[in-house]
Design an enzyme around this catalytic site. Sequence first.
Site, short mmCIF file in Angstrom:
data_model
loop_
_atom_site.label_atom_id
_atom_site.label_comp_id
_atom_site.label_asym_id
_atom_site.label_seq_id
_atom_site.Cartn_x
_atom_site.Cartn_y
_atom_site.Cartn_z
N HIS A 81 16.36 -19.63 -27.45
CA HIS A 81 16.48 -18.46 -28.14
C HIS A 81 18.08 -17.98 -28.48
O HIS A 81 18.15 -17.54 -29.66
CB HIS A 81 15.65 -17.31 -27.44
CG HIS A 81 14.09 -17.38 -27.66
ND1 HIS A 81 13.28 -16.48 -28.30
CD2 HIS A 81 13.54 -18.37 -26.85
CE1 HIS A 81 12.12 -17.03 -28.00
NE2 HIS A 81 12.11 -18.04 -27.28
N ASP B 296 15.35 -10.09 -31.04
CA ASP B 296 14.40 -11.41 -30.83
C ASP B 296 12.99 -10.92 -30.86
O ASP B 296 12.44 -9.95 -30.36
CB ASP B 296 14.81 -11.90 -29.30
CG ASP B 296 14.12 -13.19 -28.95
OD1 ASP B 296 14.53 -14.16 -29.47
OD2 ASP B 296 12.94 -13.03 -28.66
N GLN C 256 19.60 -34.13 -25.80
CA GLN C 256 18.59 -34.32 -26.87
C GLN C 256 19.03 -34.44 -28.34
O GLN C 256 18.74 -35.33 -29.08
CB GLN C 256 17.50 -33.13 -26.85
CG GLN C 256 16.19 -33.45 -27.71
CD GLN C 256 15.31 -32.62 -27.57
OE1 GLN C 256 14.63 -32.46 -26.47
NE2 GLN C 256 14.96 -31.54 -28.58
N HIS D 144 7.42 -32.25 -26.14
CA HIS D 144 6.41 -31.05 -25.74
C HIS D 144 6.33 -30.26 -26.90
O HIS D 144 5.49 -29.26 -26.84
CB HIS D 144 7.26 -30.37 -24.66
CG HIS D 144 8.49 -29.54 -24.89
ND1 HIS D 144 9.48 -30.52 -25.56
CD2 HIS D 144 8.96 -28.44 -25.19
CE1 HIS D 144 10.35 -29.79 -25.83
NE2 HIS D 144 10.24 -28.55 -25.34
N TRP E 141 9.42 -25.46 -30.57
CA TRP E 141 9.79 -25.29 -32.15
C TRP E 141 11.13 -25.98 -32.43
O TRP E 141 11.31 -26.54 -33.31
CB TRP E 141 9.75 -24.01 -32.62
CG TRP E 141 9.67 -23.93 -34.10
CD1 TRP E 141 10.68 -22.99 -34.99
CD2 TRP E 141 8.81 -24.51 -35.04
NE1 TRP E 141 10.62 -23.38 -36.20
CE2 TRP E 141 9.29 -24.24 -36.23
CE3 TRP E 141 7.63 -24.94 -34.98
CZ2 TRP E 141 8.51 -24.56 -37.36
CZ3 TRP E 141 6.96 -25.50 -36.16
CH2 TRP E 141 7.36 -25.33 -37.56
N SER F 99 12.88 -28.10 -31.00
CA SER F 99 12.71 -29.73 -30.80
C SER F 99 12.13 -30.46 -31.96
O SER F 99 12.39 -31.46 -32.54
CB SER F 99 12.07 -30.14 -29.77
OG SER F 99 12.55 -29.77 -28.46
N ALA G 151 3.73 -22.33 -23.40
CA ALA G 151 3.99 -21.51 -24.64
C ALA G 151 3.34 -21.75 -25.79
O ALA G 151 1.93 -21.61 -25.64
CB ALA G 151 5.35 -21.39 -24.92
N GLU G 152 3.74 -21.59 -26.97
CA GLU G 152 2.89 -22.02 -28.20
C GLU G 152 3.07 -23.54 -28.42
O GLU G 152 2.73 -23.53 -29.69
CB GLU G 152 3.62 -21.17 -29.19
CG GLU G 152 4.67 -21.75 -30.28
CD GLU G 152 5.86 -22.06 -29.63
OE1 GLU G 152 6.95 -22.31 -30.42
OE2 GLU G 152 6.04 -22.15 -28.34
N GLN G 153 3.21 -24.33 -27.63
CA GLN G 153 3.31 -25.80 -27.94
C GLN G 153 2.18 -26.34 -28.41
O GLN G 153 2.21 -27.27 -29.32
CB GLN G 153 4.06 -26.58 -26.88
CG GLN G 153 5.47 -26.08 -26.68
CD GLN G 153 6.04 -26.28 -25.36
OE1 GLN G 153 5.46 -27.08 -24.41
NE2 GLN G 153 7.09 -25.65 -24.98
#
Length: 468
Positions: A16, A119, A343, A358, A361, A363, A381-383
């Site tokens: 974040h 945020d 990454q 995973h 967002w 990524s 989370a929201e994955q």
Amino acid sequence: MEKAQLVFVPSPGIGHLVSAVEVAKLLLTRQHQLSITVLILNHSFFDSKIHNYVESQRASSSPISNRLGFIDLPKDETEIFNLSSFIERQKPHVKEAVLKIIQSESGVESAQLAGFVIDMFCTSMIDVANEFGVSSYIFYTSGAAFLGFMLYVQKIHDEEKFDPIEFKDSNTELLVPSLVNPFPSGVMPSALLSGEWLPPLLDSTRRFGEAKGIIVNTFLELESHAIESLKMSAVYPVGPILDVGSDGRNTHREIMQWLDDQPPSSVVFLCFGSHGSFDEDQVKEIAYALEHSGQRFLWSLRRPPPPGLQASPSDYEDPQQVLPEGFLDRTVGIGKVMGWAPQVAVLAHPAIGGFVSHCGWNSILESIWFGVPIATWPMYAEQQFNAFEMVMELGLAVEIKMDYRKHSGVIVNCDEIEGGINCLMKHDSKQRKKVKEMSEKSRMALMEGGSSCSWLESLIKDVMNNLA
């Protein structure tokens, strides 16, 4: 034109924070009358990555660095970390910091406070912005479809007493305005199935309507249906917002040299985010799948934290202790196992042909930027929602397991993993073609005249109009 000052209050997670700072840089690059101060919320629970990142930004010699400031707020030493109560306790520190900013700006060349950028998890800071009589903007670090999904869930929760936890094992399909396809409750995001996370998520979402606008890390060409479905206050899709500065050559020379020796688009990269790790049984299934597939691979393998401990995964001193016996010997030359991975640098390398992810967002946006297709393996989370969107809505990914949840006790078997990897690495797949096309669109969006560039100009205009 008057000078303006924005105050950013990012959530304390590194993902974040980094994307919030990248938004700040975009704004500063395009509006020279603007200054931004980023307030760093501080807790003894957070790892050194945040401190190191902030120090690297302070040391920057970029042309905008004199207009981008960072203030470390006092460290919160509370033993058990709870994000909502932690944010609430930060309000007096934020107020004090902003008062100091205003006082220090009271010279001849003073910059007027134009608003707060808050945020998505820090919405109670709207109260502090209101005390100063300025506008708030939400920075939403997930995609537009998930923003629409959260607004939908919050609405049916408040109006129809909808409880996501009750639908966890049902076959119900939800008709979500931000999605074209019905959403199966079996891939309900893990965050909404947690008694700890659901109430604060709903509280945050309720407050979005109080903001003057919502800045979303996405772009129109990627999520056109979702963006057009958001019938609320101004939404600014200004992404993809990425930190793609480092090439990893200096920090991970051995990895980069190994990739240099591989053919173009031949390596599958497995990496599961800063909190992604598996127990030994699952690690072995992944290893068997990689070996059977015959694909070249680079695998970021992390050790899970001890049970019950709130900590991030760490690197194994010797990964052989969890891998099948002889695995490293049998795959020498075609595969490489590493710990933490750079990454962005890896995805940018021409040898990478697929990404087992995973589905965080950030990524996803990185994979699109570099034109690398994804095989989805969400964890928390929201994955799970992101995985559904990438596979079913956008056709930009293949599935390994869309409804996987960390700590569920489910083991994904090697045949399932191998099938997903082989599908991912097909050179003529429709997903690969679509990702390459979307990669070009993601770059065009940020160029002069591109969709995100235009939305950014609208946001800047709105911020500067706050001074009128």
